[in-house]
Design a protein around this motif. Sequence first.
Motif, PDB file in Angstrom:
ATOM      1  N   LYS A  91       0.831  -1.204   0.000  1.00 41.24           N
ATOM      2  CA  LYS A  91       0.000   0.000   0.000  1.00 41.24           C
ATOM      3  C   LYS A  91       0.865   1.253   0.000  1.00 41.24           C
ATOM      4  N   TYR A  92       1.914   1.247   0.810  1.00 39.48           N
ATOM      5  CA  TYR A  92       2.798   2.415   0.865  1.00 39.48           C
ATOM      6  C   TYR A  92       3.598   2.574  -0.420  1.00 39.48           C
ATOM      7  N   LEU A  93       3.907   1.478  -1.085  1.00 37.32           N
ATOM      8  CA  LEU A  93       4.598   1.583  -2.368  1.00 37.32           C
ATOM      9  C   LEU A  93       3.708   2.288  -3.389  1.00 37.32           C
ATOM     10  N   TYR A  94       2.425   1.964  -3.396  1.00 36.13           N
ATOM     11  CA  TYR A  94       1.504   2.644  -4.303  1.00 36.13           C
ATOM     12  C   TYR A  94       1.344   4.110  -3.909  1.00 36.13           C
ATOM     13  N   ARG A  95       1.356   4.381  -2.623  1.00 40.66           N
ATOM     14  CA  ARG A  95       1.305   5.786  -2.193  1.00 40.66           C
ATOM     15  C   ARG A  95       2.542   6.522  -2.704  1.00 40.66           C
ATOM     16  N   GLY A  96       3.693   5.878  -2.618  1.00 37.89           N
ATOM     17  CA  GLY A  96       4.920   6.486  -3.122  1.00 37.89           C
ATOM     18  C   GLY A  96       4.872   6.727  -4.615  1.00 37.89           C
ATOM     19  N   LEU A  97       4.327   5.776  -5.349  1.00 35.95           N
ATOM     20  CA  LEU A  97       4.211   5.938  -6.794  1.00 35.95           C
ATOM     21  C   LEU A  97       3.282   7.093  -7.155  1.00 35.95           C
ATOM     22  N   SER A  98       2.293   7.343  -6.313  1.00 41.37           N
ATOM     23  CA  SER A  98       1.334   8.414  -6.597  1.00 41.37           C
ATOM     24  C   SER A  98       1.933   9.806  -6.396  1.00 41.37           C
ATOM     25  N   THR A  99       3.099   9.890  -5.770  1.00 40.26           N
ATOM     26  CA  THR A  99       3.708  11.202  -5.537  1.00 40.26           C
ATOM     27  C   THR A  99       4.247  11.810  -6.820  1.00 40.26           C
ATOM     28  N   GLY A 100       4.685  10.960  -7.747  1.00 44.22           N
ATOM     29  CA  GLY A 100       5.271  11.453  -8.980  1.00 44.22           C
ATOM     30  C   GLY A 100       6.719  11.901  -8.818  1.00 44.22           C
ATOM     31  N   ASP A 101       7.256  11.802  -7.617  1.00 43.12           N
ATOM     32  CA  ASP A 101       8.648  12.165  -7.353  1.00 43.12           C
ATOM     33  C   ASP A 101       9.546  11.060  -7.916  1.00 43.12           C
ATOM     34  N   ARG A 102      10.445  11.418  -8.823  1.00 43.35           N
ATOM     35  CA  ARG A 102      11.234  10.417  -9.538  1.00 43.35           C
ATOM     36  C   ARG A 102      12.022   9.479  -8.621  1.00 43.35           C
ATOM     37  N   PRO A 103      12.833   9.991  -7.662  1.00 38.99           N
ATOM     38  CA  PRO A 103      13.584   9.055  -6.812  1.00 38.99           C
ATOM     39  C   PRO A 103      12.662   8.146  -5.993  1.00 38.99           C
ATOM     40  N   THR A 104      11.560   8.692  -5.521  1.00 39.62           N
ATOM     41  CA  THR A 104      10.614   7.890  -4.748  1.00 39.62           C
ATOM     42  C   THR A 104       9.983   6.821  -5.633  1.00 39.62           C
ATOM     43  N   CYS A 105       9.563   7.206  -6.826  1.00 42.11           N
ATOM     44  CA  CYS A 105       8.944   6.248  -7.745  1.00 42.11           C
ATOM     45  C   CYS A 105       9.920   5.142  -8.148  1.00 42.11           C
ATOM     46  N   GLU A 106      11.171   5.519  -8.421  1.00 47.35           N
ATOM     47  CA  GLU A 106      12.167   4.512  -8.793  1.00 47.35           C
ATOM     48  C   GLU A 106      12.379   3.510  -7.664  1.00 47.35           C
ATOM     49  N   ARG A 107      12.491   4.007  -6.441  1.00 50.48           N
ATOM     50  CA  ARG A 107      12.694   3.114  -5.295  1.00 50.48           C
ATOM     51  C   ARG A 107      11.460   2.239  -5.090  1.00 50.48           C
ATOM     52  N   CYS A 108      10.281   2.839  -5.169  1.00 54.73           N
ATOM     53  CA  CYS A 108       9.053   2.066  -4.959  1.00 54.73           C
ATOM     54  C   CYS A 108       8.867   0.996  -6.024  1.00 54.73           C
ATOM     55  N   LEU A 109       9.186   1.317  -7.273  1.00 52.38           N
ATOM     56  CA  LEU A 109       9.070   0.321  -8.340  1.00 52.38           C
ATOM     57  C   LEU A 109      10.044  -0.837  -8.132  1.00 52.38           C
ATOM     58  N   ARG A 110      11.251  -0.518  -7.698  1.00 52.16           N
ATOM     59  CA  ARG A 110      12.245  -1.566  -7.442  1.00 52.16           C
ATOM     60  C   ARG A 110      11.775  -2.503  -6.337  1.00 52.16           C
ATOM     61  N   ILE A 111      11.270  -1.913  -5.260  1.00 55.36           N
ATOM     62  CA  ILE A 111      10.775  -2.732  -4.148  1.00 55.36           C
ATOM     63  C   ILE A 111       9.521  -3.482  -4.574  1.00 55.36           C
ATOM     64  N   HIS A 112       8.646  -2.816  -5.349  1.00 58.59           N
ATOM     65  CA  HIS A 112       7.408  -3.447  -5.815  1.00 58.59           C
ATOM     66  C   HIS A 112       7.708  -4.714  -6.606  1.00 58.59           C
ATOM     67  N   ASP A 113       8.675  -4.641  -7.497  1.00 57.00           N
ATOM     68  CA  ASP A 113       9.049  -5.800  -8.312  1.00 57.00           C
ATOM     69  C   ASP A 113       9.486  -6.962  -7.424  1.00 57.00           C
ATOM     70  N   LYS A 114      10.374  -6.693  -6.498  1.00 56.41           N
ATOM     71  CA  LYS A 114      10.889  -7.749  -5.616  1.00 56.41           C
ATOM     72  C   LYS A 114       9.810  -8.263  -4.668  1.00 56.41           C
ATOM     73  N   LEU A 115       8.968  -7.356  -4.167  1.00 60.18           N
ATOM     74  CA  LEU A 115       7.896  -7.768  -3.260  1.00 60.18           C
ATOM     75  C   LEU A 115       6.882  -8.646  -3.988  1.00 60.18           C
ATOM     76  N   THR A 116       6.562  -8.305  -5.228  1.00 56.23           N
ATOM     77  CA  THR A 116       5.619  -9.113  -6.010  1.00 56.23           C
ATOM     78  C   THR A 116       6.196 -10.507  -6.270  1.00 56.23           C
ATOM     79  N   GLN A 117       7.489 -10.586  -6.541  1.00 55.15           N
ATOM     80  CA  GLN A 117       8.122 -11.890  -6.733  1.00 55.15           C
ATOM     81  C   GLN A 117       8.018 -12.726  -5.463  1.00 55.15           C
ATOM     82  N   ARG A 118       8.173 -12.092  -4.323  1.00 47.27           N
ATOM     83  CA  ARG A 118       8.175 -12.823  -3.054  1.00 47.27           C
ATOM     84  C   ARG A 118       6.755 -13.117  -2.563  1.00 47.27           C
TER      85      ARG A 118
END
Length: 135
Positions: A91-118
């Motif tokens: 949920k917080y990763l999606y909140r981060g993605l909604s900010t539109g802030d590039r460093p935040t979005c990049e970090r959230c996408l990276r974690i999202h990918d790994k979290l989805t795999q797990r």
Amino acid sequence: MAGHEDCIEAENAEAIITRIEHKSRKIESLLKQYKPVEALKTALEGSSAITKDDRCKSANWIAVHRAIMAIKDVDGMLASLDSEYYDILMKYLYRGLSTGDRPTCERCLRIHDKLTQRAGLGCILRCLADTANTV
């Protein structure tokens, strides 16, 4: 009656914000000790409390965001994070993605990918389907 409920919610919000401030100080201390995973766990604890107050949600997001941005080893973080935190983290990763802030979005996408795999696709579905407990 609605006025009374709003008053109770406002008093409750002040208590929640006080707890979040205390939690934020603990998170900062953990980050200074180079314990980002512990900081993230602390940030996520109690985050699922139901409140409609946007101030509480914003204050908690700031604490979680600080911990998320400090994570360098995503695989290591997920390996040491209990599965009970996966849905709230998503949920917080999606909140981060909604900010539109590039460093935040990049970090959230990276974690999202790994979290989805797990955690699997169910983690995403539970997050998106739970419209009552937004962060």
